[in-house]
Every structure is written in structure tokens, then in C-alpha cells.
Motif scaffolding. Structure first.
Motif, PDB file in Angstrom:
ATOM      1  N   ASN A  55      59.641   2.532  18.446  1.00 52.09           N
ATOM      2  CA  ASN A  55      60.805   1.992  17.755  1.00 52.09           C
ATOM      3  C   ASN A  55      61.621   1.164  18.752  1.00 52.09           C
ATOM      4  OD1 ASN A  55      63.125   1.435  16.338  1.00 52.09           O
ATOM      5  ND2 ASN A  55      63.551   3.559  15.797  1.00 52.09           N
ATOM      6  N   PRO A  56      61.709  -0.151  18.569  1.00 49.87           N
ATOM      7  CA  PRO A  56      62.450  -0.980  19.525  1.00 49.87           C
ATOM      8  C   PRO A  56      63.936  -0.634  19.601  1.00 49.87           C
ATOM      9  CG  PRO A  56      61.463  -2.341  17.788  1.00 49.87           C
ATOM     10  CD  PRO A  56      61.081  -0.929  17.518  1.00 49.87           C
ATOM     11  N   ASP A  57      64.467  -0.014  18.537  1.00 51.44           N
ATOM     12  CA  ASP A  57      65.878   0.376  18.549  1.00 51.44           C
ATOM     13  C   ASP A  57      66.150   1.515  19.535  1.00 51.44           C
ATOM     14  OD1 ASP A  57      66.450  -1.546  16.619  1.00 51.44           O
ATOM     15  OD2 ASP A  57      66.121  -0.143  14.960  1.00 51.44           O
ATOM     16  N   ASP A  58      65.101   2.166  20.022  1.00 51.67           N
ATOM     17  CA  ASP A  58      65.244   3.255  20.984  1.00 51.67           C
ATOM     18  C   ASP A  58      65.409   2.744  22.420  1.00 51.67           C
ATOM     19  OD1 ASP A  58      64.951   5.028  18.912  1.00 51.67           O
ATOM     20  OD2 ASP A  58      62.866   5.528  19.377  1.00 51.67           O
ATOM     21  N   TYR A  59      65.229   1.428  22.623  1.00 51.78           N
ATOM     22  CA  TYR A  59      65.186   0.869  23.971  1.00 51.78           C
ATOM     23  C   TYR A  59      66.221  -0.227  24.197  1.00 51.78           C
ATOM     24  CZ  TYR A  59      60.601   3.076  24.174  1.00 51.78           C
ATOM     25  OH  TYR A  59      59.574   3.983  24.151  1.00 51.78           O
ATOM     26  N   GLU A  60      66.736  -0.264  25.421  1.00 55.02           N
ATOM     27  CA  GLU A  60      67.490  -1.414  25.898  1.00 55.02           C
ATOM     28  C   GLU A  60      66.504  -2.262  26.687  1.00 55.02           C
ATOM     29  OE1 GLU A  60      70.944  -0.285  28.137  1.00 55.02           O
ATOM     30  OE2 GLU A  60      71.692   0.985  26.513  1.00 55.02           O
ATOM     31  N   ILE A  61      66.476  -3.548  26.396  1.00 57.88           N
ATOM     32  CA  ILE A  61      65.519  -4.456  27.021  1.00 57.88           C
ATOM     33  C   ILE A  61      66.271  -5.403  27.943  1.00 57.88           C
ATOM     34  CG2 ILE A  61      63.797  -6.248  26.590  1.00 57.88           C
ATOM     35  CD1 ILE A  61      63.550  -4.994  23.713  1.00 57.88           C
ATOM     36  N   SER A  62      65.798  -5.518  29.177  1.00 55.22           N
ATOM     37  CA  SER A  62      66.384  -6.480  30.117  1.00 55.22           C
ATOM     38  C   SER A  62      65.259  -7.147  30.902  1.00 55.22           C
ATOM     39  CB  SER A  62      67.382  -5.798  31.054  1.00 55.22           C
ATOM     40  OG  SER A  62      66.747  -4.805  31.820  1.00 55.22           O
ATOM     41  N   PHE A  63      65.604  -8.225  31.584  1.00 53.67           N
ATOM     42  CA  PHE A  63      64.627  -9.009  32.327  1.00 53.67           C
ATOM     43  C   PHE A  63      65.135  -9.235  33.739  1.00 53.67           C
ATOM     44  CE2 PHE A  63      64.535 -10.196  27.850  1.00 53.67           C
ATOM     45  CZ  PHE A  63      63.205  -9.963  27.528  1.00 53.67           C
ATOM     46  N   ALA A  64      64.229  -9.171  34.698  1.00 54.42           N
ATOM     47  CA  ALA A  64      64.572  -9.404  36.100  1.00 54.42           C
ATOM     48  C   ALA A  64      63.575 -10.391  36.696  1.00 54.42           C
ATOM     49  CB  ALA A  64      64.545  -8.096  36.883  1.00 54.42           C
ATOM     50  N   GLU A  65      64.059 -11.233  37.596  1.00 57.97           N
ATOM     51  CA  GLU A  65      63.186 -12.200  38.260  1.00 57.97           C
ATOM     52  C   GLU A  65      62.460 -11.546  39.425  1.00 57.97           C
ATOM     53  OE1 GLU A  65      65.355 -15.603  39.593  1.00 57.97           O
ATOM     54  OE2 GLU A  65      65.822 -16.242  37.570  1.00 57.97           O
ATOM     55  N   LYS A  66      61.208 -11.990  39.623  1.00 55.27           N
ATOM     56  CA  LYS A  66      60.447 -11.588  40.799  1.00 55.27           C
ATOM     57  C   LYS A  66      59.467 -12.717  41.109  1.00 55.27           C
ATOM     58  CE  LYS A  66      56.665  -9.007  38.712  1.00 55.27           C
ATOM     59  NZ  LYS A  66      55.941  -7.753  38.694  1.00 55.27           N
TER      60      LYS A  66
END
Length: 86
Positions: free
Chosen positions: A39-50
Motif C-alpha cells: 500500500n503506497p499510503d503506508d510509505y513516505e517516499i523521498s529521493f536522494a542524489e548519488k
């Protein structure tokens, strides 16, 4: 050395950022989670550069970071699979 999969989610997300389509990245990750019965509502999604891996054709990769909203740890297989590019 593992062969790069240009169709992996992390490569697609990195290309979307590169092309100025970052608005759609979170939706793409949510769809990926749904495909794996999460369930995507269960997660906080973030992005980081590498730094991008050699041979990818990119300079910067976007690492997808998931954090459960209920405080439980994200399952290892999900976090590893979501950022796999091999």
C-alpha cells in the motif's frame, strides 16, 4: 560486473529527474509498490542524489528512500529491489 538494466525503476526515476519530469516520480514509485502488493499510503517516499554507476549514461542517480509512516522498518527486500539497477 553486473549489466545495467535501463528499465529498472531507479534508472527510470533518474532519467525523469534529468528530463525535468520529477513531478511524476512519486506516482511511478507508488505504482511500483502497488505492483508488489504494497500500500503506497503506508510509505513516505523521498529521493536522494548519488553518483551514477559507470556505464549508465548518467552523471547522477536518484536513490529512492522509503520510510513507513507507522514507524516500522521497511522490509529489506523492498528497499534493495527499489534501488536495484542491475
Amino acid at each position: 560486473m553486473a549489466r545495467l538494466n535501463i528499465h529498472s525503476l531507479s534508472m527510470q526515476i533518474s532519467r525523469m529527474f534529468e528530463q525535468g519530469q520529477s513531478f511524476f516520480c512519486e506516482i511511478k514509485v507508488q505504482d511500483w509498490l502497488r505492483e508488489r502488493n504494497q500500500n503506497p499510503d503506508d510509505y513516505e517516499i523521498s529521493f536522494a542524489e548519488k553518483p551514477a554507476p559507470p556505464g549508465s549514461g548518467l552523471i547522477i542517480m536518484r536513490e529512492i528512500k522509503l520510510r513507513r509512516k507507522d514507524g516500522k522498518p521497511v522490509e529489506d527486500w523492498i528497499q534493495e529491489d527499489i534501488n536495484s539497477y542491475a
